[in-house]
Write a protein that holds these residues in place. Sequence first.
Motif, PDB file in Angstrom:
ATOM      1  N   TRP A   1       0.833  -1.203   0.000  1.00 37.73           N
ATOM      2  CA  TRP A   1       0.000   0.000   0.000  1.00 37.73           C
ATOM      3  C   TRP A   1       0.867   1.252   0.000  1.00 37.73           C
ATOM      4  N   LEU A   2       1.962   1.252   0.771  1.00 30.54           N
ATOM      5  CA  LEU A   2       2.874   2.388   0.778  1.00 30.54           C
ATOM      6  C   LEU A   2       3.464   2.593  -0.610  1.00 30.54           C
TER       7      LEU A   2
ATOM      8  N   ILE B   1       3.483   5.659  -5.775  1.00 32.18           N
ATOM      9  CA  ILE B   1       3.308   5.749  -7.229  1.00 32.18           C
ATOM     10  C   ILE B   1       2.265   6.814  -7.568  1.00 32.18           C
ATOM     11  N   VAL B   2       1.169   6.837  -6.813  1.00 34.54           N
ATOM     12  CA  VAL B   2       0.152   7.875  -7.019  1.00 34.54           C
ATOM     13  C   VAL B   2       0.760   9.260  -6.808  1.00 34.54           C
ATOM     14  N   CYS B   3       1.600   9.384  -5.789  1.00 34.12           N
ATOM     15  CA  CYS B   3       2.278  10.649  -5.512  1.00 34.12           C
ATOM     16  C   CYS B   3       3.145  11.061  -6.700  1.00 34.12           C
ATOM     17  N   ALA B   4       3.886  10.100  -7.265  1.00 30.09           N
ATOM     18  CA  ALA B   4       4.746  10.401  -8.406  1.00 30.09           C
ATOM     19  C   ALA B   4       3.933  10.825  -9.628  1.00 30.09           C
ATOM     20  N   LEU B   5       2.831  10.140  -9.892  1.00 31.58           N
ATOM     21  CA  LEU B   5       1.993  10.489 -11.039  1.00 31.58           C
ATOM     22  C   LEU B   5       1.368  11.873 -10.853  1.00 31.58           C
TER      23      LEU B   5
ATOM     24  N   TYR C   1      11.362  15.274 -11.273  1.00 35.30           N
ATOM     25  CA  TYR C   1      10.627  15.742 -10.100  1.00 35.30           C
ATOM     26  C   TYR C   1       9.619  14.692  -9.648  1.00 35.30           C
ATOM     27  N   ALA C   2       8.921  14.086 -10.595  1.00 35.58           N
ATOM     28  CA  ALA C   2       7.947  13.048 -10.259  1.00 35.58           C
ATOM     29  C   ALA C   2       8.624  11.868  -9.586  1.00 35.58           C
ATOM     30  N   ALA C   3       9.752  11.428 -10.143  1.00 35.56           N
ATOM     31  CA  ALA C   3      10.473  10.307  -9.544  1.00 35.56           C
ATOM     32  C   ALA C   3      10.984  10.661  -8.152  1.00 35.56           C
ATOM     33  N   LEU C   4      11.474  11.892  -7.999  1.00 34.40           N
ATOM     34  CA  LEU C   4      11.994  12.324  -6.697  1.00 34.40           C
ATOM     35  C   LEU C   4      10.912  12.314  -5.631  1.00 34.40           C
ATOM     36  N   LEU C   5       9.739  12.867  -5.936  1.00 29.55           N
ATOM     37  CA  LEU C   5       8.671  12.913  -4.936  1.00 29.55           C
ATOM     38  C   LEU C   5       8.141  11.519  -4.625  1.00 29.55           C
ATOM     39  N   GLY C   6       8.061  10.653  -5.627  1.00 26.47           N
ATOM     40  CA  GLY C   6       7.623   9.284  -5.367  1.00 26.47           C
ATOM     41  C   GLY C   6       8.595   8.555  -4.454  1.00 26.47           C
ATOM     42  N   LEU C   7       9.893   8.690  -4.716  1.00 29.83           N
ATOM     43  CA  LEU C   7      10.900   8.037  -3.879  1.00 29.83           C
ATOM     44  C   LEU C   7      10.952   8.661  -2.490  1.00 29.83           C
ATOM     45  N   LEU C   8      10.772   9.986  -2.417  1.00 27.40           N
ATOM     46  CA  LEU C   8      10.765  10.659  -1.119  1.00 27.40           C
ATOM     47  C   LEU C   8       9.600  10.180  -0.270  1.00 27.40           C
ATOM     48  N   CYS C   9       8.444  10.015  -0.881  1.00 25.89           N
ATOM     49  CA  CYS C   9       7.272   9.513  -0.171  1.00 25.89           C
ATOM     50  C   CYS C   9       7.539   8.108   0.358  1.00 25.89           C
TER      51      CYS C   9
ATOM     52  N   THR D   1       9.986  27.637  -6.191  1.00 26.13           N
ATOM     53  CA  THR D   1       8.804  27.730  -5.329  1.00 26.13           C
ATOM     54  C   THR D   1       7.779  26.678  -5.715  1.00 26.13           C
ATOM     55  N   ALA D   2       7.590  26.463  -7.012  1.00 22.99           N
ATOM     56  CA  ALA D   2       6.635  25.459  -7.486  1.00 22.99           C
ATOM     57  C   ALA D   2       7.032  24.068  -7.011  1.00 22.99           C
ATOM     58  N   ALA D   3       8.331  23.775  -7.036  1.00 25.60           N
ATOM     59  CA  ALA D   3       8.800  22.460  -6.583  1.00 25.60           C
ATOM     60  C   ALA D   3       8.544  22.288  -5.087  1.00 25.60           C
ATOM     61  N   LEU D   4       8.791  23.336  -4.308  1.00 31.73           N
ATOM     62  CA  LEU D   4       8.572  23.265  -2.860  1.00 31.73           C
ATOM     63  C   LEU D   4       7.083  23.149  -2.538  1.00 31.73           C
ATOM     64  N   VAL D   5       6.261  23.932  -3.230  1.00 33.56           N
ATOM     65  CA  VAL D   5       4.814  23.861  -3.000  1.00 33.56           C
ATOM     66  C   VAL D   5       4.296  22.481  -3.370  1.00 33.56           C
ATOM     67  N   GLY D   6       4.779  21.922  -4.468  1.00 34.71           N
ATOM     68  CA  GLY D   6       4.365  20.582  -4.868  1.00 34.71           C
ATOM     69  C   GLY D   6       4.726  19.536  -3.838  1.00 34.71           C
ATOM     70  N   LEU D   7       5.880  19.689  -3.221  1.00 38.52           N
ATOM     71  CA  LEU D   7       6.287  18.752  -2.172  1.00 38.52           C
ATOM     72  C   LEU D   7       5.314  18.813  -0.994  1.00 38.52           C
ATOM     73  N   VAL D   8       5.010  20.031  -0.539  1.00 40.84           N
ATOM     74  CA  VAL D   8       4.075  20.193   0.585  1.00 40.84           C
ATOM     75  C   VAL D   8       2.674  19.741   0.193  1.00 40.84           C
ATOM     76  N   LEU D   9       2.339  19.945  -1.061  1.00 46.27           N
ATOM     77  CA  LEU D   9       1.006  19.625  -1.552  1.00 46.27           C
ATOM     78  C   LEU D   9       0.764  18.117  -1.653  1.00 46.27           C
ATOM     79  N   LEU D  10       1.814  17.347  -2.003  1.00 40.56           N
ATOM     80  CA  LEU D  10       1.611  15.949  -2.378  1.00 40.56           C
ATOM     81  C   LEU D  10       2.174  14.910  -1.410  1.00 40.56           C
ATOM     82  N   VAL D  11       3.320  15.167  -0.823  1.00 39.78           N
ATOM     83  CA  VAL D  11       3.939  14.133   0.016  1.00 39.78           C
ATOM     84  C   VAL D  11       3.179  13.907   1.323  1.00 39.78           C
ATOM     85  N   PRO D  12       2.823  14.952   2.116  1.00 38.24           N
ATOM     86  CA  PRO D  12       2.082  14.688   3.360  1.00 38.24           C
ATOM     87  C   PRO D  12       0.760  13.946   3.159  1.00 38.24           C
ATOM     88  N   PRO D  13      -0.091  14.324   2.187  1.00 40.56           N
ATOM     89  CA  PRO D  13      -1.335  13.555   2.029  1.00 40.56           C
ATOM     90  C   PRO D  13      -1.102  12.126   1.568  1.00 40.56           C
TER      91      PRO D  13
END
Length: 275
Positions: A28-29, A34-38, A57-65, A115-127
Amino acid sequence: MLKTRVITALFLLAGLLGAVFFLPALGWLAFVSIVCALAAAEWGGMVGFSAGPRRAYAALLGLLCLACGMVAGLHRDDTVAPFGLVPLYGASALFWIACVPFWLRKRWVMPGNRTAALVGLVLLVPPSLAMAHLRLPSPWLLLGVMAAVWMADIAAYFTGRAFGKRKLAPNISPGKSWEGAYGALVGVVIYGLICIGSVGHGLLDGPRGPIAVLALAVFTAVSIIGDLFESMLKRQAGIKDSGTLLPGHGGILDRIDSLTSTLPLAGLVALWLAR
């Protein structure tokens, strides 16, 4: 178009329920990562990233999550309360409650890629992490929180159609009305109190009842703010949908806009109750 929307919705619901109830914690994680990356790929396209940086950026956020989830213990079924997520949830809550309302009021344009990259991180990784977290106690907890967001959307839509006269944010989303927002509030409060009351454990006894109503009202407001925020960014980008991955529904961000703002708050409440 309606037929396509219905078919896609049925496939999405079946896939979601199957993943929620049958995947192990690690699976599930990985799924939510993967949803986060997409979603991050759609975000990159919406804020103007070129193809290469968008994929990276998509790969980075998916791996970070995935990495944050494993550090917090979300890959284990025996994890009870991942308190290490509090800073991420807190940053998300601060962004949605203290920053986005002013952003919407001023209709700021995204100032740059950093700024867009930082906002995207806050927007997508926590949820995304909240999706993994809230499933651990019970799949029904996660589905119950998500259903509260859907209740807000449905109640706002039908109330707005029946009674809507005063525009909520005409320059951002002309279809939304104050009457629809009030309908969402009433719908979520009734739904939430029924769910909380069915759980028992005295969660509505004494002063906890008014606190629960206030929390549900804040939840509804933040849900609407999340929806408006994506609507504003799409309008500024000159696009109707965040992507084309979901036929008849647009992109992933179009389906999770309100969840991005509300799931971290639900995560915070779940950790507060588990302390």
